[in-house]
Design an enzyme around this catalytic site. Structure first.
Site, mmCIF file in Angstrom:
data_model
loop_
_atom_site.group_PDB
_atom_site.id
_atom_site.type_symbol
_atom_site.label_atom_id
_atom_site.label_comp_id
_atom_site.label_asym_id
_atom_site.label_seq_id
_atom_site.Cartn_x
_atom_site.Cartn_y
_atom_site.Cartn_z
ATOM 1 N N ASN A 83 -48.601 -40.723 -7.118
ATOM 2 C CA ASN A 83 -49.055 -40.795 -5.723
ATOM 3 C C ASN A 83 -48.325 -41.938 -5.024
ATOM 4 O O ASN A 83 -48.588 -43.105 -5.299
ATOM 5 C CB ASN A 83 -50.573 -41.014 -5.735
ATOM 6 N N CYS B 19 -52.599 -42.799 2.820
ATOM 7 C CA CYS B 19 -51.886 -41.577 2.420
ATOM 8 C C CYS B 19 -51.773 -40.555 3.554
ATOM 9 O O CYS B 19 -51.054 -39.561 3.416
ATOM 10 C CB CYS B 19 -52.576 -40.971 1.205
ATOM 11 N N HIS C 293 -50.320 -33.928 0.406
ATOM 12 C CA HIS C 293 -50.122 -35.273 -0.137
ATOM 13 C C HIS C 293 -50.232 -35.174 -1.654
ATOM 14 O O HIS C 293 -51.176 -34.584 -2.194
ATOM 15 C CB HIS C 293 -51.188 -36.209 0.450
HETATM 16 N N1 COA Z 1 -57.379 -42.585 -19.621
HETATM 17 C C1 COA Z 1 -58.332 -42.169 -20.447
HETATM 18 N N2 COA Z 1 -59.611 -42.048 -20.087
HETATM 19 C C2 COA Z 1 -59.925 -42.355 -18.815
HETATM 20 C C3 COA Z 1 -58.958 -42.778 -17.883
HETATM 21 C C4 COA Z 1 -57.642 -42.906 -18.341
HETATM 22 N N3 COA Z 1 -56.636 -43.310 -17.540
HETATM 23 N N4 COA Z 1 -59.554 -42.986 -16.702
HETATM 24 C C5 COA Z 1 -60.852 -42.696 -16.860
HETATM 25 N N5 COA Z 1 -61.081 -42.306 -18.143
HETATM 26 C C6 COA Z 1 -62.330 -41.917 -18.777
HETATM 27 C C7 COA Z 1 -63.536 -42.457 -18.066
HETATM 28 O O1 COA Z 1 -63.837 -43.764 -18.529
HETATM 29 C C8 COA Z 1 -64.566 -41.446 -18.442
HETATM 30 O O2 COA Z 1 -65.032 -41.717 -19.733
HETATM 31 P P1 COA Z 1 -66.595 -41.554 -20.107
HETATM 32 O O3 COA Z 1 -66.888 -40.099 -19.884
HETATM 33 O O4 COA Z 1 -66.641 -41.990 -21.519
HETATM 34 O O5 COA Z 1 -67.308 -42.435 -19.139
HETATM 35 C C9 COA Z 1 -63.803 -40.133 -18.497
HETATM 36 O O6 COA Z 1 -62.438 -40.488 -18.664
HETATM 37 C C10 COA Z 1 -63.938 -39.301 -17.247
HETATM 38 O O7 COA Z 1 -63.728 -40.148 -16.120
HETATM 39 P P2 COA Z 1 -63.767 -39.610 -14.669
HETATM 40 O O8 COA Z 1 -63.567 -40.733 -13.726
HETATM 41 O O9 COA Z 1 -65.001 -38.765 -14.524
HETATM 42 O O10 COA Z 1 -62.471 -38.651 -14.684
HETATM 43 P P3 COA Z 1 -62.031 -37.570 -13.632
HETATM 44 O O11 COA Z 1 -61.981 -36.242 -14.265
HETATM 45 O O12 COA Z 1 -62.777 -37.704 -12.342
HETATM 46 O O13 COA Z 1 -60.521 -38.013 -13.372
HETATM 47 C C11 COA Z 1 -59.242 -39.105 -11.677
HETATM 48 C C12 COA Z 1 -60.250 -39.276 -12.806
HETATM 49 C C13 COA Z 1 -58.985 -40.457 -11.042
HETATM 50 C C14 COA Z 1 -57.946 -38.552 -12.260
HETATM 51 C C15 COA Z 1 -59.804 -38.106 -10.633
HETATM 52 O O14 COA Z 1 -61.127 -38.451 -10.281
HETATM 53 C C16 COA Z 1 -58.989 -38.045 -9.395
HETATM 54 O O15 COA Z 1 -57.818 -37.730 -9.417
HETATM 55 N N6 COA Z 1 -59.606 -38.309 -8.233
HETATM 56 C C17 COA Z 1 -58.860 -38.337 -6.976
HETATM 57 C C18 COA Z 1 -58.145 -39.629 -6.893
HETATM 58 C C19 COA Z 1 -57.075 -39.630 -5.866
HETATM 59 O O16 COA Z 1 -56.349 -38.681 -5.716
HETATM 60 N N7 COA Z 1 -56.958 -40.736 -5.146
HETATM 61 C C20 COA Z 1 -55.960 -40.942 -4.162
HETATM 62 C C21 COA Z 1 -56.254 -40.128 -2.970
HETATM 63 S S1 COA Z 1 -55.102 -40.508 -1.741
#
Ligand code: COA
Length: 334
Positions: A289, A117, A259
């Protein structure tokens, strides 16, 4: 030390292209246990474009390139260099040569840059070096990715995030006075490479020479929370560092173009820098993304709809796998 900068760099024009197939959150919630509400609240994404049929990375990269070239008074044969930032090439030996052939830029040397990215920013900085030292005059920089090909569509933590697309910019040498790529700041922390990657998995199977080195690439794996924390802490530092190297202040920024990974990351970075939300460019809801394509895609849209005006200071920051991150500051001049 004697400066090797003899020329300025001017961004002449931009272009972008996305595939036709649109996959919205409802469709994804038919495949994995998720919902439009969860995806939109946590990421800001509503839909994304996915490559389908016989359309390839090269096709969308070429469309974006031709669109950018058509806005200039040069044509493909005037190009000296093509840099294609992609982590999803058609060919592990590189895809830039296919782009060169497709647009008929037969005079240009062409190569790929792989930096996920941050790829477009690193490609822009690389292109600028070739222009500033007088080696080349006309350069096409493209960011294009088709992460849908490397997405595990049964993994709800990652499959909601990514989309496909391409964006392009034409750079040209100019006098030092006309220079509009003002400065950059680039960083890598390879210690954290495993927080976001597409690993090559070695197979245990015997191969011809019993080296055990046969294998395949796996799907995208990501530690979402760590990547989120990394982006929100490192990107503001990179922007501050780049601004201060140019004696510029946050207040002078007209547009913050990050980004497009997650709306919450965009808001958190802007708020750490005390940049009002009206100055933040976001098109995440439409595309998700798109990796190396995300910055030029958003830049092209903001120039085309006249949000970005001549004279505006545009701060662009990329971040992602590597982990790699960085900033490039542009003074847009139409
Ligand atoms: N739909 C519903 N629930 C989901 C889910 C989805 N698509 N993905 C994860 N969950 C659940 C998890 O299983 C977890 O459940 P639990 O509490 O029962 O274990 C809960 O939601 C929270 O998960 P978590 O991973 O802590 O969520 P988060 O708030 O961190 O959000 C992302 C997840 C991926 C959206 C976030 O971490 C993020 O955007 N990170 C940056 C990623 C990124 O930008 N990557 C590319 C960079 S170039």
């Amino acid at each position: 030390m004697k400066s090797s900068i003899t020329q300025g760099v001017k961004m002449l024009a931009t272009g972008s292209a996305v595939p036709d197939l649109c996959i919205n959150n409802e469709l994804i919630s038919n495949i994995v246990d998720t919902s439009d509400e969860w995806i939109f609240n946590r990421t800001g994404i509503k839909e994304r474009r996915i490559l389908s049929g016989s359309t390839s990375l090269i096709d969308i990269a070429a469309l974006a390139s031709i669109q950018a070239l058509d806005k200039t008074n040069i044509n493909a044969l005037d190009l000296d260099l093509i840099i294609l930032a992609t982590s999803t090439p058609n060919d592990l030996f590189g895809s830039a040569s296919q782009l060169q052939a497709k647009i008929g830029a037969s005079r240009a040397i062409a190569f790929d840059i792989t930096a996920a990215c941050s790829g477009f920013l690193i490609a822009m900085v690389t292109a600028a070096q070739f222009i500033q030292n007088g080696s080349y005059n006309n350069v096409l920089v493209v960011g294009a990715d088709v992460l849908s090909k490397w997405t595990d569509w049964s993994d709800r933590r990652t499959c909601i995030l990514f989309g496909d697309g391409a964006g392009a910019a034409i750079l040209q040498s100019c006098s030092l006075l006309e220079n509009n790529i003002l400065g950059f700041n680039l960083n890598t922390n390879g210690q954290k490479f495993d927080q976001l990657n597409i690993q090559y998995e070695y197979s245990k199977k015997e191969d011809l020479f019993s080296t055990g080195i046969k294998g395949n690439f796996k799907y995208i794996t990501m530690n979402g929370k760590e990547v989120y924390k990394f982006a929100v802490s490192k990107v503001p530092q990179s922007i501050q560092c780049c601004l201060s190297s140019l004696n510029l202040s946050v207040k002078q920024i007209n547009w913050l173009l990050l980004h497009q990974a997650n709306e919450r990351i965009l808001n958190a970075v802007a708020s750490r820098l005390m940049i009002p939300s009206e100055k933040v460019i976001s098109n995440l809801s439409k595309y998700g993304n798109t990796s190396a394509a995300s910055i030029p895609l958003a830049l092209n849209e903001a120039i085309e709809d006249s949000r970005i005006q001549s004279g505006d200071l545009v701060v662009m920051s990329g971040f992602g796998a590597g982990l790699t991150w960085g900033t490039l500051i542009l003074r847009w001049n139409a």
